[in-house]
Design a protein around this motif. Sequence first.
Motif, PDB file in Angstrom:
ATOM      1  N   ILE A  44       0.847  -1.181   0.000  1.00  0.00           N
ATOM      2  CA  ILE A  44       0.000   0.000   0.000  1.00  0.00           C
ATOM      3  C   ILE A  44       0.887   1.236   0.000  1.00  0.00           C
ATOM      4  O   ILE A  44       1.985   1.214   0.581  1.00  0.00           O
ATOM      5  CB  ILE A  44      -0.928  -0.021   1.246  1.00  0.00           C
ATOM      6  N   VAL A  45       0.445   2.296  -0.685  1.00  0.00           N
ATOM      7  CA  VAL A  45       1.219   3.538  -0.715  1.00  0.00           C
ATOM      8  C   VAL A  45       0.304   4.696  -0.350  1.00  0.00           C
ATOM      9  O   VAL A  45      -0.914   4.639  -0.524  1.00  0.00           O
ATOM     10  CB  VAL A  45       1.844   3.811  -2.103  1.00  0.00           C
ATOM     11  N   GLN A  46       0.889   5.740   0.188  1.00  0.00           N
ATOM     12  CA  GLN A  46       0.136   6.945   0.522  1.00  0.00           C
ATOM     13  C   GLN A  46       0.081   7.870  -0.700  1.00  0.00           C
ATOM     14  O   GLN A  46       1.058   7.997  -1.436  1.00  0.00           O
ATOM     15  CB  GLN A  46       0.785   7.682   1.695  1.00  0.00           C
ATOM     16  N   ILE A  47      -1.089   8.476  -0.912  1.00  0.00           N
ATOM     17  CA  ILE A  47      -1.249   9.368  -2.057  1.00  0.00           C
ATOM     18  C   ILE A  47      -1.794  10.719  -1.606  1.00  0.00           C
ATOM     19  O   ILE A  47      -2.544  10.811  -0.634  1.00  0.00           O
ATOM     20  CB  ILE A  47      -2.194   8.763  -3.127  1.00  0.00           C
ATOM     21  N   THR A  48      -1.417  11.749  -2.295  1.00  0.00           N
ATOM     22  CA  THR A  48      -1.927  13.102  -2.078  1.00  0.00           C
ATOM     23  C   THR A  48      -2.192  13.741  -3.432  1.00  0.00           C
ATOM     24  O   THR A  48      -1.294  13.777  -4.286  1.00  0.00           O
ATOM     25  CB  THR A  48      -0.927  13.961  -1.283  1.00  0.00           C
ATOM     26  N   ASN A  49      -3.436  14.199  -3.618  1.00  0.00           N
ATOM     27  CA  ASN A  49      -3.840  14.775  -4.905  1.00  0.00           C
ATOM     28  C   ASN A  49      -3.543  13.838  -6.068  1.00  0.00           C
ATOM     29  O   ASN A  49      -3.114  14.252  -7.149  1.00  0.00           O
ATOM     30  CB  ASN A  49      -3.132  16.124  -5.135  1.00  0.00           C
ATOM     31  N   GLY A  50      -3.740  12.549  -5.806  1.00  0.00           N
ATOM     32  CA  GLY A  50      -3.556  11.550  -6.852  1.00  0.00           C
ATOM     33  C   GLY A  50      -2.131  11.128  -7.089  1.00  0.00           C
ATOM     34  O   GLY A  50      -1.868  10.265  -7.938  1.00  0.00           O
TER      35      GLY A  50
END
Length: 225
Positions: A44-50
């Motif tokens: 799993i990875v963290q995303i911000t604004n896609g």
Amino acid sequence: MPKSEEMATTDNIHVVVRVRPLIQRENEASANLFWRVAPDNKSIVQITNGKVVSTPYYFDYVFDTDETTFTVYDDVAKPIIDSAMKGFNGTIFAYGQTSSGKTHTMTGSKMCLGIIPMAIKDMFSYIENTPSRDFLLRVSYQEIYNETISDLLSTESKSLKITEDADGTVYVKELSEEVVTNPQEILKLMKKGDQRRHIGETNMNERSSRSHTIFRVIIESRERR
């Protein structure tokens, strides 16, 4: 190989993550998900604004937002229950911040059963389908709140102590155990214990569990004479 068989035949400890979908309040506020599950459901990875803003975090399995509690149970918990009925110790441990979905996953509701009710159902199905053995089941329910241990099945309000017997087994002294003979009795005791838990409102949850609990089922069996 199905995920349940893969996990049952590898390490003794498995760590899985379940990504909670947005709830109604979050959808109304146009909130965004901040995590993306890899196609193989192993990281799993963290995303911000896609955009990806973290390195991958790897686990035995990652359940995405569209996967049901039944899938989580069947893949992760059921092999543990099957082993427990055969005499092995097993633990299912849910960890997460407030409003992350721990109670929903473990306890569930009438419309969506949680892991514990499904486990109870399978335990008694196993007993019914194993006529060659006699079974005795006992349950206990304890709460850990502000470093104090309480018996949720007892009417007495007192702090219990952790101790150790002569064989080195660690246990909670004076913790009550109730003998149960059917799923309804267990669920009734769970409901009784839940009514005694510490709860409170937080910014993320109107009715948040303010403590940790351990619901334990002790299974004894012997060959029927």
